[in-house]
Design a protein around this motif. Structure first.
Motif, short mmCIF file in Angstrom:
data_model
loop_
_atom_site.label_atom_id
_atom_site.label_comp_id
_atom_site.label_asym_id
_atom_site.label_seq_id
_atom_site.Cartn_x
_atom_site.Cartn_y
_atom_site.Cartn_z
N ARG A 262 -48.16 -13.22 56.77
CA ARG A 262 -48.36 -11.88 56.20
C ARG A 262 -49.67 -11.20 56.57
NH1 ARG A 262 -46.49 -11.25 50.09
NH2 ARG A 262 -48.46 -12.28 49.69
N ASP A 263 -50.42 -11.78 57.51
CA ASP A 263 -51.65 -11.12 57.96
C ASP A 263 -51.91 -11.45 59.43
OD1 ASP A 263 -53.82 -9.47 57.69
OD2 ASP A 263 -55.15 -11.02 56.92
N LEU A 264 -50.85 -11.41 60.23
CA LEU A 264 -50.98 -11.74 61.64
C LEU A 264 -51.66 -10.59 62.39
CD1 LEU A 264 -47.49 -13.33 62.31
CD2 LEU A 264 -49.67 -14.53 62.19
N LYS A 265 -52.80 -10.87 63.00
CA LYS A 265 -53.54 -9.88 63.77
C LYS A 265 -54.50 -10.62 64.68
CE LYS A 265 -56.66 -9.29 59.82
NZ LYS A 265 -57.16 -8.33 58.81
N PRO A 266 -55.02 -9.98 65.74
CA PRO A 266 -55.89 -10.68 66.70
C PRO A 266 -57.10 -11.34 66.07
CG PRO A 266 -55.20 -8.57 67.60
CD PRO A 266 -54.72 -8.59 66.19
N GLU A 267 -57.62 -10.76 64.96
CA GLU A 267 -58.80 -11.37 64.32
C GLU A 267 -58.49 -12.72 63.70
OE1 GLU A 267 -58.97 -7.07 62.76
OE2 GLU A 267 -57.63 -8.21 64.07
N ASN A 268 -57.22 -13.02 63.42
CA ASN A 268 -56.85 -14.25 62.75
C ASN A 268 -56.31 -15.31 63.69
OD1 ASN A 268 -57.72 -13.48 60.22
ND2 ASN A 268 -55.74 -12.68 59.57
N PHE A 269 -56.66 -15.18 64.97
CA PHE A 269 -56.39 -16.23 65.95
C PHE A 269 -57.70 -16.55 66.66
CE2 PHE A 269 -52.14 -14.62 65.30
CZ PHE A 269 -51.36 -15.77 65.35
N LEU A 270 -58.10 -17.81 66.65
CA LEU A 270 -59.35 -18.24 67.26
C LEU A 270 -59.08 -19.14 68.45
CD1 LEU A 270 -61.53 -19.17 64.13
CD2 LEU A 270 -61.34 -16.96 65.29
N TYR A 271 -59.92 -19.01 69.48
CA TYR A 271 -59.88 -19.91 70.64
C TYR A 271 -60.76 -21.12 70.35
CZ TYR A 271 -57.46 -16.60 73.69
OH TYR A 271 -56.53 -15.78 74.26
N THR A 272 -60.29 -22.29 70.70
CA THR A 272 -61.06 -23.51 70.43
C THR A 272 -62.26 -23.63 71.37
OG1 THR A 272 -59.53 -24.73 71.87
CG2 THR A 272 -59.09 -24.76 69.50
#
Length: 513
Positions: A262-272
């Protein structure tokens, strides 16, 4: 360009010099439309309909006339061409502005709600500060922030982990507290996927809730949003595929577990890591929830544009999403009597088809019918008659019932005056084919019902016999209406004919042919 909302300036203003446009492309103040009126006559005048502004000079941009000078005229304005398009990254910049604190946000809960009586104890582990040493902040969200932390002792001493800190001071409503509780529950339940952080445990003290992720390398590669901005928003198809595959994989995994982010956006995906081929991790499950395939169904069925397919108020109170509340008593539904009237007028063939369909109803669908049957107060042998219906209605009778002609309507159920109806037949009589047809599982209902009908009541039928069975008069083009209802091989009712029979023959059906 647009409307001029100010008074005409004084004549001591002079046009801009070194204009990039020739004089013929300069903007005229209040220019004429077709050359019928001079600029001098129109300059400085306000609209008779909107006296607080002067007409826009924009339309004279394309005129080739040289504007007349006037002491009350608006000075020449020049525009560079082409006009720059709006920035596609405007909303992204707004996000960055909020992140860096340049835009004020409304505090959680509105800032004015009393916190008296809120229980902010979660039952999580205690003693976080004795086990971990907090480091610098590495990320911030709308409800908490993430810090680097190290083990203070033991075999893992010095090992770095990521800790999400949620201040209890921000939990100003019961909903906010429940959101945190649910987030921890979901993170604890979701494990084993490469694109999700590995939740280890949750701690709390008087001031904060701490969510600890083990084996999480602080995602040194930063956010997907930062990566997009650094590339100017440009991706090759292959690079875009790599990103989308990881996002879709983790979303599919969550949905399989019955969880929506319910809050999928580019800010909520991080690169390791900072490498181009590094793995993405989905974070921030603060707004996530368990799928309920019930609330959505409830709203969807209430919003159906077709009134025949839309839930009635009584049916809505019988819906699984709402029926568990003790005070959600199901009232008597007038739709039941309308459907019973149509059933009693139907042919024996259609009644047999409806009985077959009623045997495919689910437990939830039968709940509503059981409640309605019970409200009619059946006799000891489990049957109802016209007297039961009248008695049930008289308990809630008002003067409005007389004006709305309900008694006349009941007279059309007179067939029940001479016989009784058990619950099995009541289900066939009171089910709504149109509402079942609106469900995703309608095909399954219809196919199962047809199989039962094939075993119990389907037989060879002549078109003339079918027409007589359905009550079609001699003026009706029988063959045009019924030719595709029967199978050509054995003369029995086809599946298409069975479905049409469930709906009954109406003027609309005849006119369609």
């Amino acid at each position: 360009m647009g409307l001029c909302h100010s008074k005409p300036p004084s004549s001591d203003r002079v046009p801009a010099q070194n204009s990039p446009l020739p004089a013929s492309e300069s903007v005229k103040p209040n220019g004429d439309n077709d050359g019928d009126h001079s600029a001098a006559n129109n300059e400085g005048k306000k609209s008779p309909f909107f006296p607080f502004f002067s007409p826009s000079p924009a339309h004279s941009f394309f005129s080739k006339k040289t504007p007349a000078t006037s002491g009350n005229s608006t000075p020449k304005r020049f525009f560079k061409r082409p006009f720059p398009p709006p920035s596609p990254a405007k909303h992204i910049r707004a996000v960055l502005a909020r992140r860096h604190g340049s835009v004020k946000t409304i505090p959680e809960g509105g800032g004015g709600e009393s916190e008296v009586g809120l229980d902010k104890s979660f039952g999580f582990s205690k003693g976080f500060s004795s086990k971990y040493e907090m480091g610098e902040e590495v990320g911030r969200g709308h409800f908490g922030y993430t810090c680097a932390a190290k083990f203070k002792k033991g075999d893992a001493k010095g090992q770095q982990v990521a800790v999400k800190v949620i201040p209890k001071a921000k939990m100003t409503t019961a909903i906010a507290i429940e959101d945190v509780r649910r987030e921890v529950k979901i993170l604890r339940a979701l494990s084993g996927h490469n694109n999700l952080p590995h939740f280890y445990d949750a701690y709390e003290d008087h001031d904060n809730v701490y969510i600890w992720f083990v084996g999480f390398r602080l995602c040194e590669g930063g956010e997907l949003l930062d990566r997009i901005l650094s590339r100017g928003g440009k991706y090759t198809e292959e690079d875009a595929k790599t990103v989308m595959i990881q996002i879709l994989n983790v979303v599919a995994f969550c949905h399989l577990q019955g969880v929506v982010h319910r809050d999928l956006k580019p800010e909520n995906f991080l690169y390791t890591s900072k490498e181009d081929t590094s793995q993405l991790k989905a974070i921030d499950f603060g707004l996530s929830d368990y799928v309920r395939p019930e609330a959505r169904d409830f709203v969807k069925r209430l919003l159906n544009k077709d009134p025949r397919r839309r839930l009635t108020a009584a049916q809505a109170l019988s819906h699984p999403w709402i029926k568990d509340l003790n005070d959600a008593k199901v009232p008597l539904d007038i739709l039941v009597f309308k459907l019973m009237r149509a059933y009693l007028r139907s042919s024996s063939l259609r009644k047999a088809a409806l009985r077959a369909l009623s045997k495919t109803l689910t437990v939830d669908e039968l709940f509503y019918l059981r409640e309605q049957f019970a409200l009619l107060e059946p006799s000891k042998n489990g049957t109802i008659s016209l007297e039961n219906i009248k008695s049930a209605l008289m308990k809630m009778a008002t003067d409005a019932m007389k004006d709305s002609r309900i008694p006349e309507f009941l007279a059309q159920l007179s067939a029940l005056q001479y016989r009784r109806m058990d619950f099995e037949e009541f289900c066939a009589a009171a089910l709504s084919v149109h509402q079942l047809e609106a469900l995703d599982r309608w095909e399954q209902h219809a196919r199962c019902a047809y199989e039962l009908f094939e075993k119990e009541g389907n037989r060879p039928i002549m078109i003339d016999e079918l027409a007589s069975e359905l009550g079609l008069g001699p003026s009706v083009p029988v063959h045009a209406v019924l030719h595709d209802w029967l199978r050509h091989t054995d003369g029995k009712l086809s599946f298409l004919g069975f479905v049409k029979l469930l709906h009954g023959v109406s003027n609309r059906t005849i006119k369609a042919h």
